[in-house]
Scaffold this active site. Structure first.
Site, PDB file in Angstrom:
ATOM      1  N   LYS A 175      34.946  41.258  69.958  1.00 57.93           N
ATOM      2  CA  LYS A 175      33.484  41.315  69.791  1.00 57.93           C
ATOM      3  C   LYS A 175      32.906  39.993  70.264  1.00 57.93           C
ATOM      4  O   LYS A 175      33.051  38.974  69.600  1.00 57.93           O
ATOM      5  CB  LYS A 175      33.147  41.563  68.312  1.00 57.93           C
ATOM      6  CG  LYS A 175      31.813  42.256  68.066  1.00 57.93           C
ATOM      7  CD  LYS A 175      30.588  41.412  68.358  1.00 57.93           C
ATOM      8  CE  LYS A 175      30.259  40.455  67.224  1.00 57.93           C
ATOM      9  NZ  LYS A 175      29.020  39.676  67.526  1.00 57.93           N
ATOM     10  N   GLU A 194      39.008  29.433  63.377  1.00 54.94           N
ATOM     11  CA  GLU A 194      38.601  28.167  64.004  1.00 54.94           C
ATOM     12  C   GLU A 194      37.137  27.974  63.657  1.00 54.94           C
ATOM     13  O   GLU A 194      36.277  28.661  64.200  1.00 54.94           O
ATOM     14  CB  GLU A 194      38.756  28.232  65.532  1.00 54.94           C
ATOM     15  CG  GLU A 194      40.163  28.468  66.027  1.00 54.94           C
ATOM     16  CD  GLU A 194      41.073  27.267  65.858  1.00 54.94           C
ATOM     17  OE1 GLU A 194      40.605  26.204  65.398  1.00 54.94           O
ATOM     18  OE2 GLU A 194      42.266  27.404  66.172  1.00 54.94           O
ATOM     19  N   CYS A 228      32.339  22.899  68.417  1.00 54.88           N
ATOM     20  CA  CYS A 228      32.776  22.738  67.030  1.00 54.88           C
ATOM     21  C   CYS A 228      33.481  21.402  66.817  1.00 54.88           C
ATOM     22  O   CYS A 228      33.426  20.831  65.739  1.00 54.88           O
ATOM     23  CB  CYS A 228      33.696  23.878  66.627  1.00 54.88           C
ATOM     24  SG  CYS A 228      34.960  24.236  67.840  1.00 54.88           S
ATOM     25  N   GLU A 265      27.066  20.276  59.906  1.00 55.08           N
ATOM     26  CA  GLU A 265      27.232  20.479  61.339  1.00 55.08           C
ATOM     27  C   GLU A 265      25.887  20.888  61.933  1.00 55.08           C
ATOM     28  O   GLU A 265      25.265  21.845  61.482  1.00 55.08           O
ATOM     29  CB  GLU A 265      28.273  21.583  61.576  1.00 55.08           C
ATOM     30  CG  GLU A 265      28.584  21.772  63.040  1.00 55.08           C
ATOM     31  CD  GLU A 265      29.685  22.802  63.279  1.00 55.08           C
ATOM     32  OE1 GLU A 265      29.721  23.814  62.565  1.00 55.08           O
ATOM     33  OE2 GLU A 265      30.502  22.573  64.187  1.00 55.08           O
TER      34      GLU A 265
END
Lengths: 283, 475
Positions: B179, B253, B287, B384
């Site tokens: 996806k 992850e 990331c 983040e």
């Protein structure tokens, strides 16, 4: 006639033997239902003290050389061998095993420490790598301990299951808070005495006896625990949900079947983190 | 400073007006479509189908069927040859893929052309070679695949994340249902065409497009054996909860808040380049971005002065221009998130600086930013941002640097800048991060395992570890 001097079974936290902070205890009986001992019934506060001790001890234990950790683990085997009679007696009383069977369990526990002692300085030789990246870089992957492990030892084993919960965790530099089998807790608690005389720094292994179902939520939900071993837990799915809140590594109940019930490299590695370091090559 | 003349790349990619899902080797009829746009211009590129639980079920069935009837019966050598074929076709269509990625993602063409696409190709070449060598993966003799892998990937490196997921899964012998992210589905759909050109057996790769509910259906499907996810820690936790109590294997992850630590004995000019690359590469939508600059107090003023001077030379604008350094923010929602977090950081005492730059009229843009004087408790030191925003923190001693660097729930990556090797090696041991770049940053290679400690997720991608994640007996 001389009256036996009986032992008080206490918790093992930060290298000391406290009673439960809660003041509670529970009865442990032998295989025929006869009273053997009143054992500390650990509480939420004991879990928190144990995690705190484990966290404090972790950098020092991980920072010890692999050679040194190996020597310490081998020392555990030596101390366990020296107390054979005590453990055989406890195993026999709790489980009804014959002397031969109880001795065989002790053999397996001792040999497991010897086996693990030899792994400390070989993990990265076998499971680390130099990676041939397509660029002018030195690139190396090594395995580092995950941190603090919260574990539930198998309920059906008096000693060897407990040993094979602890050893794969601490061999690499993790520290552990382990909840013993509720009914078969005596050898696990006596094992604290082995650790206390084996040069294992205080806080590396912390042993709690009590009701797993009461303690598991506090231990798995603790923010400062990095990995959980649910082998001896009664509500593993519920605990895995709690572990997800801080992305803890989870050894699911039943993992020992996959990993080998007497320890394995894969078991050791699943409580470690692969770390890769890059550095340029040049003048 | 001087201006550059525009140097636009040719539009070497074209898209169908609408796309269905890729299931069992064929595209389905487009249904319940939503627009996918170019975030640099807001131009509509195509209409994409929003996959339902039923679409996911069909895809999983196709994947199961392909696994049972075809893929698990092929020798590793034959599976590997399919992967080599795919890698070759991706090379042949490399410029088209780069252009498509830039149009749909907003990242500069020089990055898609020189990084995203070649790295994706390298991943397929690397894992192609593993397919007939699984006995050497460290899982014992003849290790088995999990079966059907459900994979959900993010929008920051759409094609590369696909490659990181699909290549090791197929090499290990799994079939996949993938996806792609809702804002960046186009290169995955081009990849579906590549699978057709490679004559990959039907159903080995299935692609279902859509939103979070589509991804949840993939993760939650009872016939999916292995789940692989790259994305936010927030969604990662939802997935970890979703699979609790099942036998599904999972790798995650997730996010990061990497410290890029600069010592007074660092090669300063190199460090400036590394810090700029660390946070402004891909608009900071990374990331493992070096989003916290930990600079030694004694060189703070000089370093920040040089950093600002370098930032003034960054060219923000048309991602299709070969000179562009900073492209568009991927979506309006992400732009709002960045603005909100920066405003919070300033309110909490941070000192914001951005170079003057011309912001295009259409599309989503954010000028590179640094926030100096950030306290450890400041939101921009902890959360983040996933944008081109660098938080600056100072330290005095290596011990303090380690404490501050490790003071985060995350543990994906870290950078160390010093010319002293012994100092670097000790710090590398002490940093709780899965990837450490020393005197470099943002390097990736299929032979090199990538993944995080703590709330940055678990499992590794790349190398032997990345293969083991798709084999039984592995984690």
């Amino acid at each position: 006639m001389r009256l036996d001097v009986k032992k008080t079974y206490k918790l093992f936290i930060g290298g000391k033997f406290p009673r439960s902070e809660s003041g509670r205890s529970y009865q442990v009986s032998d295989s025929k239902g006869k009273h053997l001992a009143n054992v500390s019934l650990a509480s939420r506060k004991d879990v928190r003290d144990a995690v705190s001790a484990a966290r404090s001890a972790q950098p020092g234990w991980a920072g010890a050389s692999a050679y040194n950790r190996g020597q310490v683990l081998y020392r555990i085997a030596e101390m366990l061998e020296g107390r054979r009679d005590q453990f055989v007696a406890e195993i026999q009383a709790l489980t009804g095993k014959t002397a031969k069977q109880a001795n065989a369990e002790l053999d397996a526990a001792i040999d497991s420490w010897v086996w693990h002692a030899g792994w400390t300085d070989k993990i990265d030789t076998v499971a680390g790598s130099m990676n041939p990246v397509a660029g002018p870089f030195f690139n190396i992957s090594t395995n580092q301990p995950t941190g603090v492990v919260g574990a539930f030892a198998p309920q059906d084993s008096a000693l060897v299951g407990f040993v094979n919960t602890i050893a794969p965790a601490i061999v690499s530099g993790n520290t552990i808070v382990v909840v013993t089998s509720e009914k078969l807790s005596l050898p696990a608690l006596s094992f604290g005495e082995v650790l206390a005389t084996s040069d294992v720094p205080g806080g590396v292994v912390n042993i709690l006896s009590g009701k797993e179902s009461e303690l598991s939520g506090w231990l798995v939900g603790h923010m400062d625990v990095n990995a959980v071993d649910l082998e001896g837990a009664s509500k593993p799915a519920e605990l895995e949900l709690m572990a997800a809140d801080t992305v803890k590594r989870v050894l699911r109940k039943g993992s020992y079947e996959r990993l080998g019930s007497s320890g394995s490299l894969q078991h050791i590695l699943e409580l470690m983190e692969l770390k890769t370091v890059w550095h340029p090559k040049g003048h | 400073m001087f201006d550059y003349s525009p140097a636009p790349e040719a539009k070497l990619a074209s898209f169908a007006s609408s796309y269905g899902h890729f299931i069992g080797g064929k595209f389905t009829k487009p249904q319940k479509t939503f627009e996918t746009i170019n975030p640099a211009t807001e131009e509509v590129l195509s209409q994409i189908s929003h996959g339902s639980a039923k679409d996911v079920d069909l895809a999983v069935k196709a994947a199961r069927n392909a696994y049972e009837k075809t893929w698990s019966k092929l020798s590793g050598a034959q599976r590997g040859k399919y992967l080599f074929r795919i890698a070759r076709i991706m090379q042949e269509r490399a410029r088209e893929l780069a252009v498509a990625e830039t149009l749909n993602n907003g990242k500069p063409i020089k990055e898609t052309r020189d990084f995203d696409v070649p790295t994706s190709v390298a991943w397929f070449f690397y894992y192609a070679g593993w397919a007939d060598k699984l006995d050497y993966a460290g899982m014992g003799a003849s290790p088995k695949a999990h079966g059907v892998a459900g994979q959900v990937i993010p929008w920051n490196f759409p094609l590369m994340m696909l490659a990181w997921k699909v290549a090791p899964a197929l090499a290990a012998g799994n079939t996949v249902v993938l996806k792609p992210a809702e804002t960046t589905p186009l290169t995955a759909l081009l990849f579906a065409e590549i699978c057709q050109q490679a004559e990959l057996p039907d159903g080995v790769v299935n692609i279902v497009t859509g939103f979070g509910d589509t991804g949840a259906a993939v993760v939650g499907h009872k016939d999916v054996n292995k789940v692989a996810f790259t994305g936010s820690t927030e969604v990662g936790k939802i997935i970890a909860r979703q699979v609790a109590g099942t036998n599904k294997k999972v790798t995650l992850e997730l996010g990061g808040k990497a410290a890029n630590i600069v010592f007074d004995d660092a090669p300063i000019d190199q460090a400036i380049e590394g810090v700029v690359n660390g946070i402004f590469f891909n608009q900071g939508h990374v990331c493992c971005a070096g989003s916290r600059l930990l600079v030694q107090e004694s060189i703070h003023d000089e370093f920040i002065k040089k950093l600002k001077r370098r930032m003034e030379t960054l060219r923000l604008g048309d991602p299709m221009d070969k000179n562009t350094d900073v492209g568009a923010i991927n979506s309006k929602a992400q732009l709002q998130k960045i603005k909100g977090l920066v405003a919070k950081g300033v309110k909490e005492g941070g000192d914001l600086w951005q170079p003057a730059c011309k912001i295009p009229r259409n599309g989503f843009w954010y000028a590179p930013a640094i926030i100096d004087g950030v306290s450890p408790a400041n939101t921009v030191a902890r959360e983040e941002i996933f944008g081109p925003v660098l938080s600056v923190i100072t330290f005095r001693t290596p011990t303090e640097a380690i404490t501050k660097a490790n003071n985060t729930e995350y543990g994906l990556s870290a950078g160390i800048w010093t010319e002293k090797g012994s100092k670097m090696l000790k710090l590398a041991d002490q940093l709780n991060a899965g990837v450490i770049w020393s005197n470099t940053f943002n390097q990736f290679d299929p032979t090199s395992p990538f993944g995080g400690f703590k709330e940055s997720g678990y499992g590794r991608e790349g190398g032997r570890a990345g293969l083991a994640a798709y084999l039984k007996g592995g984690n």
